[in-house]
Motif scaffolding. Structure first.
Motif, short mmCIF file in Angstrom:
data_model
loop_
_atom_site.label_atom_id
_atom_site.label_comp_id
_atom_site.label_asym_id
_atom_site.label_seq_id
_atom_site.Cartn_x
_atom_site.Cartn_y
_atom_site.Cartn_z
N ILE A 188 5.75 1.58 -14.88
CA ILE A 188 5.45 2.88 -14.27
C ILE A 188 5.64 2.73 -12.77
CG2 ILE A 188 3.69 4.64 -13.89
CD1 ILE A 188 2.38 3.78 -16.50
N GLU A 189 6.37 3.66 -12.18
CA GLU A 189 6.70 3.57 -10.75
C GLU A 189 6.19 4.80 -10.01
OE1 GLU A 189 10.94 1.10 -11.08
OE2 GLU A 189 10.93 3.28 -10.75
N ILE A 190 5.80 4.59 -8.78
CA ILE A 190 5.51 5.67 -7.84
C ILE A 190 6.44 5.48 -6.66
CG2 ILE A 190 3.81 6.69 -6.28
CD1 ILE A 190 1.62 5.90 -8.20
N ASP A 191 7.28 6.47 -6.44
CA ASP A 191 8.30 6.38 -5.38
C ASP A 191 9.12 5.11 -5.52
OD1 ASP A 191 7.41 8.78 -4.41
OD2 ASP A 191 6.27 7.93 -2.75
N GLY A 192 9.44 4.74 -6.76
CA GLY A 192 10.28 3.58 -7.02
C GLY A 192 9.58 2.24 -6.98
N ALA B 238 0.85 -1.20 0.00
CA ALA B 238 0.00 0.00 0.00
C ALA B 238 0.88 1.24 0.00
CB ALA B 238 -0.91 0.00 1.22
N ILE B 239 0.37 2.31 -0.61
CA ILE B 239 1.07 3.60 -0.58
C ILE B 239 0.17 4.61 0.13
CG2 ILE B 239 2.42 3.14 -2.67
CD1 ILE B 239 0.44 4.93 -4.20
N ASP B 240 0.76 5.62 0.72
CA ASP B 240 -0.02 6.63 1.43
C ASP B 240 0.34 8.04 0.97
OD1 ASP B 240 2.49 6.82 2.43
OD2 ASP B 240 1.91 6.65 4.54
N GLY B 241 0.80 8.19 -0.27
CA GLY B 241 1.14 9.49 -0.81
C GLY B 241 2.24 9.37 -1.85
N VAL B 242 2.71 10.53 -2.31
CA VAL B 242 3.82 10.57 -3.27
C VAL B 242 4.91 11.44 -2.67
CG1 VAL B 242 4.56 11.21 -5.59
CG2 VAL B 242 2.25 10.30 -5.24
N ARG B 243 6.06 10.83 -2.42
CA ARG B 243 7.16 11.56 -1.78
C ARG B 243 8.28 11.90 -2.76
NH1 ARG B 243 4.67 8.34 1.72
NH2 ARG B 243 4.24 9.15 3.82
N ARG B 244 8.62 10.99 -3.66
CA ARG B 244 9.70 11.26 -4.62
C ARG B 244 9.16 11.60 -6.00
NH1 ARG B 244 11.93 6.41 -2.63
NH2 ARG B 244 12.09 5.52 -4.72
N GLY B 245 8.13 10.90 -6.43
CA GLY B 245 7.56 11.24 -7.73
C GLY B 245 7.17 10.02 -8.53
N ILE B 246 6.78 10.26 -9.78
CA ILE B 246 6.32 9.23 -10.72
C ILE B 246 7.36 9.07 -11.81
CG2 ILE B 246 4.49 8.57 -12.33
CD1 ILE B 246 2.62 10.45 -10.74
N ALA B 247 7.66 7.83 -12.17
CA ALA B 247 8.64 7.55 -13.22
C ALA B 247 8.02 6.64 -14.27
CB ALA B 247 9.89 6.91 -12.63
N ILE B 248 8.08 7.08 -15.54
CA ILE B 248 7.64 6.27 -16.68
C ILE B 248 8.91 5.74 -17.33
CG2 ILE B 248 6.21 6.22 -18.76
CD1 ILE B 248 4.69 7.22 -16.30
N ARG B 249 9.10 4.42 -17.35
CA ARG B 249 10.36 3.85 -17.81
C ARG B 249 10.13 2.88 -18.97
NH1 ARG B 249 13.85 5.54 -14.02
NH2 ARG B 249 13.14 5.73 -11.84
N GLY B 250 10.46 3.34 -20.17
CA GLY B 250 10.43 2.50 -21.36
C GLY B 250 9.07 1.86 -21.64
N LEU C 284 -1.38 4.97 -16.12
CA LEU C 284 -1.08 5.43 -14.76
C LEU C 284 -2.21 5.04 -13.81
CD1 LEU C 284 0.70 6.97 -12.79
CD2 LEU C 284 -0.38 9.10 -13.56
N LEU C 285 -3.45 5.03 -14.30
CA LEU C 285 -4.59 4.59 -13.49
C LEU C 285 -4.67 3.06 -13.42
CD1 LEU C 285 -7.17 7.16 -14.81
CD2 LEU C 285 -6.52 6.90 -12.42
N ARG C 286 -3.82 2.40 -14.12
CA ARG C 286 -3.75 0.95 -14.21
C ARG C 286 -5.06 0.34 -14.72
NH1 ARG C 286 -2.21 -4.07 -10.33
NH2 ARG C 286 -1.30 -5.28 -12.00
N PHE C 287 -5.69 1.05 -15.65
CA PHE C 287 -6.79 0.43 -16.39
C PHE C 287 -6.24 -0.66 -17.30
CE2 PHE C 287 -9.30 4.65 -16.11
CZ PHE C 287 -9.76 4.30 -14.85
N TYR C 288 -4.99 -0.47 -17.72
CA TYR C 288 -4.25 -1.47 -18.49
C TYR C 288 -2.85 -1.57 -17.91
CZ TYR C 288 -7.78 0.17 -21.86
OH TYR C 288 -8.94 0.56 -22.47
N ASP C 289 -2.17 -2.66 -18.21
CA ASP C 289 -0.75 -2.79 -17.89
C ASP C 289 0.05 -2.64 -19.18
OD1 ASP C 289 -0.87 -3.11 -15.16
OD2 ASP C 289 -1.00 -5.30 -15.25
#
Length: 631
Positions: free
Chosen positions: A451-455, A387-399, A440-445
């Motif tokens: 895609i990462e949130i805080d790694g 589980a996550i409780d916020g965004v501390r470092r950010g969002i990364a889209i990788r390849g 990003l909403l994970r309607f699809y993979d």
């Protein structure tokens, strides 16, 4: 190549498989009530056969027994003037039995009449009570089953992935969830009501027929299977025609949905007559397919009725000849009771045949219903998801790469959005902007990359916690058919009115809500029809403000608005941005000028990145888009 017998067996096996599952899925919770209904059906069926069987003692033990002995009324019956006081002919006087025998016979007849009357009263008063209890239990179970089927189909549609809803026509989905649900429920009623009662009555009636005369019952059973031969011949034809009818029903529903969705365009182009004619053509095709099913169903039922009547009448005539010849110890009472029980058994046999034909008709609907229920559900959480409780470092889209079919929509897209940063995604239509938001909403993979949130990979994040951190404002604002207040509260169910009002003020909802006599309690109508596009959009923004998310996604939120509405919406968006990580998908570039980062997508790949000033200075696609919108 399959033989004809194998082809005939296929629809029968399909019917058995589908409705076995229907019973196993929806009847199991009510097995106690169903057992009670079966017991009541047995008792009720027994009462019907007892009523028919009473003809035998009435005829043999009363009427025929009393007839040859005396034409005078017994002293225990009221004198209705139907008997002569004495016979006038010597032959009749000679045939009169002695008083002792006559008295004994009268006692015997009186006992028989008393037993018959007692049983008749039992049938008269007990059967309605039993029938009431049985019918009430059945209707209760049927009502609960209908609720359960609707619940399951609704839950399934909500759980199915976005791809399912995108690939299916709305008419087909509506047809399956409305018409097919009703047909499947109706078929369940056939199984639970007609089939159970018909089966029990047929078994019980056959037993009574054997009790009266096993010889006549055997003759009846030898010719009886002809009925089931007729049914099996028509089963495959009816099932196949019903399948085509249900598919056409989906086409008609889809046509109606298109008319309702495009009503403004239809009226603007004065195309009402054209659309009416097109819809009538579709409904005529549906009617013809439906009548094809009806024709086969009615013909099968008529043929079954003809065979039933022929078998019953033939058996009775054969029994009459046996009585006249003194064969098989058959009495007139036996034959009369056999005929009455046979007539009583005829009704459940007819119901059984009719029910089987209707099951063949309903089988495609039940199968289409289960196709939806069996569809692969939405992407599920991994066993070790966190589980996550916020965004501390950010969002990364990788390849990230993605495709809906053969053609790629995104191809090796990579960028990062720091926590609290506003990143704008721009580009021509079809470049993959909305698809990126859906990933990003994970309607699809993604089919490649991550895609990462805080790694943490999205596939390793619990979906509930992910959606708790995200709010979305789309190009087409959707409102529920309820009040303005309730639509805003959808962002955080249970929020106090003070928080809802604060969110509404931040999104400038109060500016138009005050115009209505009922204020925030004003009903917005279906899809927010009573509000303008800008007003609907501000309500959705207030909904997002109330949710207070860590991540905001604006998907072309102002592209369909006029300049004044766009300014008000942008002010509302500004109230929502502070301290949040924002993905701003925009068509109008005036809304992305203040973004911390702008990503330019072209044919599914990133062609440029930078701030507004940097990208304008560099030239390229972004500069071209700016110049086009400025001209």
């Amino acid at each position: 190549m399959a033989s004809s017998s194998e082809r005939d067996a296929r629809p029968i096996e399909a019917i058995r498989s589908v409705f076995t599952r229907l019973l196993r899925t929806y009847a199991r919770p009510f097995v106690g009530l169903i057992a009670l209904a079966i017991v009541l059906s047995l008792v009720y069926s027994g009462g019907q056969y007892l009523r028919a069987y009473l003809i035998k003692p009435i005829l043999d033990d009363v009427l025929l027994a009393a007839g040859p002995l005396s034409r005078s009324a017994p002293d225990w019956l009221p004198d209705l003037g139907l008997w002569d006081s004495a016979d006038s002919t010597p032959a009749a006087r000679d045939a009169t039995p002695d008083p002792a025998s006559n008295l004994a016979l009268q006692h015997q007849i009186r006992d028989s009449v008393a037993s018959i009357v007692l049983l008749a009263l039992l049938v008269i008063f007990a059967m309605p009570v039993i029938q009431f209890g049985r019918s009430y239990v059945i209707e209760y179970v049927m009502g609960r089953v209908f609720i359960d089927i609707q619940r399951d189909i609704c839950s399934k549609l909500l759980a199915l992935p976005l791809r399912f809803h995108r690939d299916r026509r709305r008419g087909d989905i509506l047809s399956r969830t409305l018409q097919d649900v009703r047909s499947a429920h109706s078929a369940f009623g056939l199984l639970f009501d007609d089939f159970i009662e018909a089966l029990l009555m047929t078994i019980l009636g056959t037993g009574v027929l054997f009790l009266i005369s096993w010889q006549l019952a055997t003759v009846f059973l030898i010719v009886g299977p002809a009925l089931f031969g007729v049914i099996s011949v028509f089963t495959r034809q009816i099932s196949s025609s019903a399948q085509r009818r249900q598919e056409k029903y989906a086409d008609v529903t889809q046509r109606l949905v298109e008319i309702l969705d495009g009503i403004k365009v239809i009226k603007a182009f004065r195309a009402e007559a054209t659309e009416r004619a097109a819809f009538q053509r579709e409904t005529r095709k549906l009617f013809r397919l439906g009548m094809r099913v009806v024709r086969k169903r009615v013909f099968a039922r008529s043929l079954v009725e003809m065979l039933n009547n022929g078998i019953a009448i033939g058996t009775v005539i054969f029994g009459m000849l046996l009585v006249l010849q003194g064969r098989w110890d058959l009495t007139p009472g036996d034959l009369a009771a056999f005929a009455a029980v046979l007539a009583t058994t005829y009704r459940p046999l007819k119901s059984f045949a009719r029910g089987w034909v209707r099951l063949a008709d309903a089988q495609p609907s039940a199968a289409r219903l289960f196709e939806v229920i069996d569809s692969a559900v939405e992407i599920s959480d991994a066993p070790d998801a966190v589980a996550i409780d916020g965004v501390r470092r950010g969002i990364a889209i990788r390849g990230v790469s993605f495709s809906y079919g053969r053609e790629p929509v995104l191809n090796d897209v990579s960028f990062e959005v720091a926590a609290g940063e506003v990143a704008a995604i721009v580009g021509p239509s079809g470049s993959g902007k909305t698809t990126l938001a859906d990933l990003l909403l994970r309607f699809y993979d993604p089919i490649a990359g991550k895609i990462e949130i805080d790694g943490v990979d999205l596939r390793q994040i619990r979906r509930d916690s992910l959606y708790a951190q995200i709010a979305v404002v789309t190009q087409d604002p959707f409102l529920f058919d309820c009040s303005i207040m309730e639509n805003i509260r959808f962002g955080r169910p249970g929020a106090p009115d003070s928080d809802v009002m604060a969110a509404a003020r931040a999104a400038h909802v109060d500016e138009f809500a005050q115009r209505f006599a009922e204020g925030y309690d004003t009903e917005v109508g279906a899809a927010g029809a009573r509000l303008s596009g800008g007003e609907r959009q501000r309500v959705t923004i207030a909904r997002a403000i109330l949710k207070d998310p860590a991540i905001l996604i604006f998907d072309e939120a102002t592209s369909a608005l006029d300049s004044r509405s766009e300014r008000l919406v942008q002010d509302a968006v500004g109230a929502l941005l502070g301290g949040r990580t924002v993905l701003l998908i925009a068509h109008r570039l005036s809304s992305v000028v203040r973004a911390d980062k702008i990503i330019v997508l072209e044919r599914g790949a990133i062609s440029q990145q930078g701030t507004h000033a940097q990208l304008v200075e560099r030239g390229g696609l972004y500069r071209e888009l700016v110049d086009l919108q400025a001209s």
